[in-house]
Design a protein around this motif. Structure first.
Motif, mmCIF file in Angstrom:
data_model
loop_
_atom_site.group_PDB
_atom_site.id
_atom_site.type_symbol
_atom_site.label_atom_id
_atom_site.label_comp_id
_atom_site.label_asym_id
_atom_site.label_seq_id
_atom_site.Cartn_x
_atom_site.Cartn_y
_atom_site.Cartn_z
ATOM 1 N N GLN A 151 0.823 -1.212 0.000
ATOM 2 C CA GLN A 151 0.000 0.000 0.000
ATOM 3 C C GLN A 151 0.858 1.263 0.000
ATOM 4 O O GLN A 151 0.626 2.205 0.754
ATOM 5 C CB GLN A 151 -0.972 0.007 1.184
ATOM 6 C CG GLN A 151 -2.027 -1.081 1.099
ATOM 7 C CD GLN A 151 -2.995 -1.070 2.275
ATOM 8 O OE1 GLN A 151 -3.356 -2.113 2.792
ATOM 9 N NE2 GLN A 151 -3.394 0.105 2.695
ATOM 10 N N ARG A 152 1.842 1.259 -0.883
ATOM 11 C CA ARG A 152 2.728 2.414 -1.018
ATOM 12 C C ARG A 152 2.434 3.138 -2.320
ATOM 13 O O ARG A 152 2.270 2.505 -3.373
ATOM 14 C CB ARG A 152 4.193 1.974 -0.990
ATOM 15 C CG ARG A 152 4.658 1.484 0.359
ATOM 16 C CD ARG A 152 6.115 1.073 0.303
ATOM 17 N NE ARG A 152 6.999 2.171 -0.093
ATOM 18 C CZ ARG A 152 8.314 2.031 -0.274
ATOM 19 N NH1 ARG A 152 8.872 0.837 -0.099
ATOM 20 N NH2 ARG A 152 9.046 3.066 -0.614
ATOM 21 N N PRO A 153 2.361 4.449 -2.291
ATOM 22 C CA PRO A 153 2.140 5.196 -3.535
ATOM 23 C C PRO A 153 3.358 5.108 -4.450
ATOM 24 O O PRO A 153 4.483 4.852 -3.984
ATOM 25 C CB PRO A 153 1.897 6.629 -3.050
ATOM 26 C CG PRO A 153 2.496 6.695 -1.694
ATOM 27 C CD PRO A 153 2.424 5.324 -1.115
ATOM 28 N N ILE A 154 3.132 5.293 -5.736
ATOM 29 C CA ILE A 154 4.222 5.275 -6.708
ATOM 30 C C ILE A 154 4.129 6.504 -7.608
ATOM 31 O O ILE A 154 3.046 7.039 -7.846
ATOM 32 C CB ILE A 154 4.193 4.001 -7.583
ATOM 33 C CG1 ILE A 154 2.847 3.878 -8.323
ATOM 34 C CG2 ILE A 154 4.484 2.763 -6.758
ATOM 35 C CD1 ILE A 154 2.777 2.712 -9.301
ATOM 36 N N TRP A 155 5.282 6.945 -8.069
ATOM 37 C CA TRP A 155 5.345 7.983 -9.100
ATOM 38 C C TRP A 155 5.727 7.286 -10.387
ATOM 39 O O TRP A 155 6.680 6.493 -10.432
ATOM 40 C CB TRP A 155 6.374 9.042 -8.736
ATOM 41 C CG TRP A 155 6.599 10.069 -9.812
ATOM 42 C CD1 TRP A 155 5.947 11.250 -9.968
ATOM 43 C CD2 TRP A 155 7.548 9.990 -10.890
ATOM 44 N NE1 TRP A 155 6.413 11.917 -11.076
ATOM 45 C CE2 TRP A 155 7.402 11.171 -11.661
ATOM 46 C CE3 TRP A 155 8.494 9.046 -11.278
ATOM 47 C CZ2 TRP A 155 8.167 11.417 -12.792
ATOM 48 C CZ3 TRP A 155 9.256 9.294 -12.416
ATOM 49 C CH2 TRP A 155 9.093 10.460 -13.145
ATOM 50 N N VAL A 156 4.992 7.565 -11.478
ATOM 51 C CA VAL A 156 5.288 6.916 -12.744
ATOM 52 C C VAL A 156 5.340 7.940 -13.867
ATOM 53 O O VAL A 156 4.659 8.966 -13.833
ATOM 54 C CB VAL A 156 4.235 5.830 -13.113
ATOM 55 C CG1 VAL A 156 4.221 4.714 -12.073
ATOM 56 C CG2 VAL A 156 2.846 6.430 -13.284
ATOM 57 N N ARG A 157 6.202 7.635 -14.837
ATOM 58 C CA ARG A 157 6.161 8.317 -16.128
ATOM 59 C C ARG A 157 5.532 7.325 -17.085
ATOM 60 O O ARG A 157 5.994 6.183 -17.206
ATOM 61 C CB ARG A 157 7.569 8.718 -16.582
ATOM 62 C CG ARG A 157 7.589 9.500 -17.890
ATOM 63 C CD ARG A 157 8.945 10.195 -18.071
ATOM 64 N NE ARG A 157 10.038 9.235 -18.123
ATOM 65 C CZ ARG A 157 10.492 8.648 -19.225
ATOM 66 N NH1 ARG A 157 9.922 8.936 -20.401
ATOM 67 N NH2 ARG A 157 11.495 7.804 -19.182
ATOM 68 N N TYR A 158 4.462 7.740 -17.756
ATOM 69 C CA TYR A 158 3.571 6.805 -18.451
ATOM 70 C C TYR A 158 3.352 7.247 -19.883
ATOM 71 O O TYR A 158 3.159 8.442 -20.155
ATOM 72 C CB TYR A 158 2.230 6.769 -17.692
ATOM 73 C CG TYR A 158 1.231 5.751 -18.163
ATOM 74 C CD1 TYR A 158 1.329 4.418 -17.773
ATOM 75 C CD2 TYR A 158 0.172 6.125 -18.987
ATOM 76 C CE1 TYR A 158 0.393 3.488 -18.197
ATOM 77 C CE2 TYR A 158 -0.767 5.192 -19.413
ATOM 78 C CZ TYR A 158 -0.650 3.878 -19.011
ATOM 79 O OH TYR A 158 -1.571 2.944 -19.425
ATOM 80 N N MET A 199 4.533 1.836 -18.642
ATOM 81 C CA MET A 199 5.258 2.598 -17.634
ATOM 82 C C MET A 199 6.720 2.709 -18.046
ATOM 83 O O MET A 199 7.410 1.707 -18.242
ATOM 84 C CB MET A 199 5.134 1.919 -16.268
ATOM 85 C CG MET A 199 3.718 1.938 -15.715
ATOM 86 S SD MET A 199 3.587 1.155 -14.087
ATOM 87 C CE MET A 199 1.827 1.404 -13.768
ATOM 88 N N LEU A 200 7.197 3.929 -18.195
ATOM 89 C CA LEU A 200 8.557 4.186 -18.658
ATOM 90 C C LEU A 200 9.517 4.421 -17.503
ATOM 91 O O LEU A 200 10.738 4.257 -17.655
ATOM 92 C CB LEU A 200 8.563 5.407 -19.582
ATOM 93 C CG LEU A 200 7.600 5.334 -20.779
ATOM 94 C CD1 LEU A 200 7.590 6.653 -21.532
ATOM 95 C CD2 LEU A 200 7.981 4.190 -21.697
ATOM 96 N N GLU A 201 8.984 4.801 -16.365
ATOM 97 C CA GLU A 201 9.812 5.084 -15.193
ATOM 98 C C GLU A 201 8.919 4.954 -13.973
ATOM 99 O O GLU A 201 7.725 5.276 -14.023
ATOM 100 C CB GLU A 201 10.385 6.499 -15.302
ATOM 101 C CG GLU A 201 11.473 6.839 -14.315
ATOM 102 C CD GLU A 201 12.061 8.227 -14.550
ATOM 103 O OE1 GLU A 201 12.868 8.667 -13.715
ATOM 104 O OE2 GLU A 201 11.703 8.869 -15.571
ATOM 105 N N LEU A 202 9.483 4.467 -12.868
ATOM 106 C CA LEU A 202 8.678 4.268 -11.655
ATOM 107 C C LEU A 202 9.543 4.486 -10.421
ATOM 108 O O LEU A 202 10.693 4.033 -10.372
ATOM 109 C CB LEU A 202 8.078 2.865 -11.639
ATOM 110 C CG LEU A 202 7.174 2.495 -10.453
ATOM 111 C CD1 LEU A 202 6.057 1.560 -10.895
ATOM 112 C CD2 LEU A 202 7.965 1.859 -9.310
#
Length: 324
Positions: A151-158, A199-202
């Motif tokens: 249950q951890r948030p993620i930052w993504v480049r999509y 997803m290109l980056e996470l």
């Protein structure tokens, strides 16, 4: 029948914890009154089941109580081995865990059921991706699964149609559909769907988020899937089809969509051609798709699509005239 229901009720409480009479009734597909009778029967048989009254109440088992049940039927044992999906489990980093669990289950089965389980492995194999589709690369699938578990948030480049975006997401669950992994995640307070391969980056973010109360992944996916075609195919095209075009239409649209289009069509004309309305994503997407029908389809509307088809066919004709 009742013995099976009592066992199911006991296992529901053991696996899910406290449940209301209504929740138990819905899960077992019986009336609330039947649940009352069944819980009384379990208590009379010595099962430490009790009920808490009030709005937050419900039935539950005494803390620490577990039942060790045997007596799997042959069909149940076979179904358990059919449930193993080694490919997707391996993608999630659980391939070894799944193999070990199956070995333990097999070791616990009687000889006859072990033999039936072995026949399942010999006779059934699941290959989820469709034909002629390269296996998608999912370098961030493990990290996404970790975020879902913790249950951890993620930052993504999509990557999406029209360019790239960045998002901070709260992952709620993973879905495997036809060999493609999708992430269901909250963004802006609403659940949305993201294709993991795009997803290109996470980056895993610090802290934990609270899952929305009452969120049901399976129910969300059913609802999202039902509306997918409407969201994807926002326009319509009017097309005349030859008898051969009618036969080819399911290969272009799929059996379900083609059947609905043909059922709504009028009667064939004197030459056997029929006029249908078919869903299209856009004019740009429709041209190469409809060209697959060749001379067995004529676009009548919209005019922009008809003009684009004529322009493309004309360019093809000039190309072949030049090269002959």
């Amino acid at each position: 029948m009742r013995a099976s229901r009592l066992l199911s009720l006991l296992l529901l409480l053991q696996t899910r914890g406290r449940m209301t009479a209504r929740e138990l009734a819905d899960a077992l597909e019986v009336s609330v009154r039947t649940v009352y009778r069944d819980t009384e029967a379990l208590a009379a048989a010595g099962v430490p089941i009790y009920a808490d009254r009030g709005p937050a109440g419900g039935y539950q088992l005494l803390d620490g109580y577990r039942t060790r049940l045997t007596g799997l039927t042959p069909d149940e044992a076979e179904a358990l081995f059919l449930a193993g999906v080694p490919g997707p489990a391996a993608e999630l980093g659980l391939g070894t865990v799944l193999a070990t669990a199956q070995l333990k289950l097999e070791a616990a089965l009687p000889a006859e059921l072990r033999a039936r389980a072995a026949r399942i492995r010999e006779r059934f194999y699941l290959d989820a991706p469709g034909w002629f589709h390269e296996e998608e690369q999912n370098p961030f699938l493990g990290a996404v699964a970790e975020a879902v578990w913790e249950q951890r948030p993620i930052w993504v480049r999509y990557r999406r149609w029209g360019g790239e975006v960045t998002r901070t997401l709260e992952p709620l669950g993973l879905v495997l559909k036809a060999g493609v992994w999708y992430l269901v995640a909250q963004a802006g307070g609403q659940p949305r769907t993201y294709r993991v391969s795009r997803m290109l980056e996470l980056e895993l973010q610090d802290g934990r988020f609270e899952r929305p109360e009452g969120f049901d992944l399976a129910e969300y996916w059913r609802s999202w899937s039902e509306g997918f075609a409407d969201r994807l195919y926002r326009d319509r095209a009017t097309v005349r089809l030859s008898p051969r075009g009618v036969v080819l239409l399911p290969y272009l649209l799929g059996q379900g969509v083609a059947r609905m289009a043909l059922e709504a069509a009028g009667d064939p004309d004197a030459t056997g051609w029929v006029q249908v309305e078919i869903p299209i994503e856009s004019v740009e997407h429709a041209v190469p798709a409809l060209l697959q029908l060749g001379a067995d389809a004529e676009v009548l509307a919209p005019q922009s699509l008809r003009a684009r088809m004529a322009m493309t066919v004309g360019a093809l004709a000039r190309l072949y005239e030049t090269n002959t």
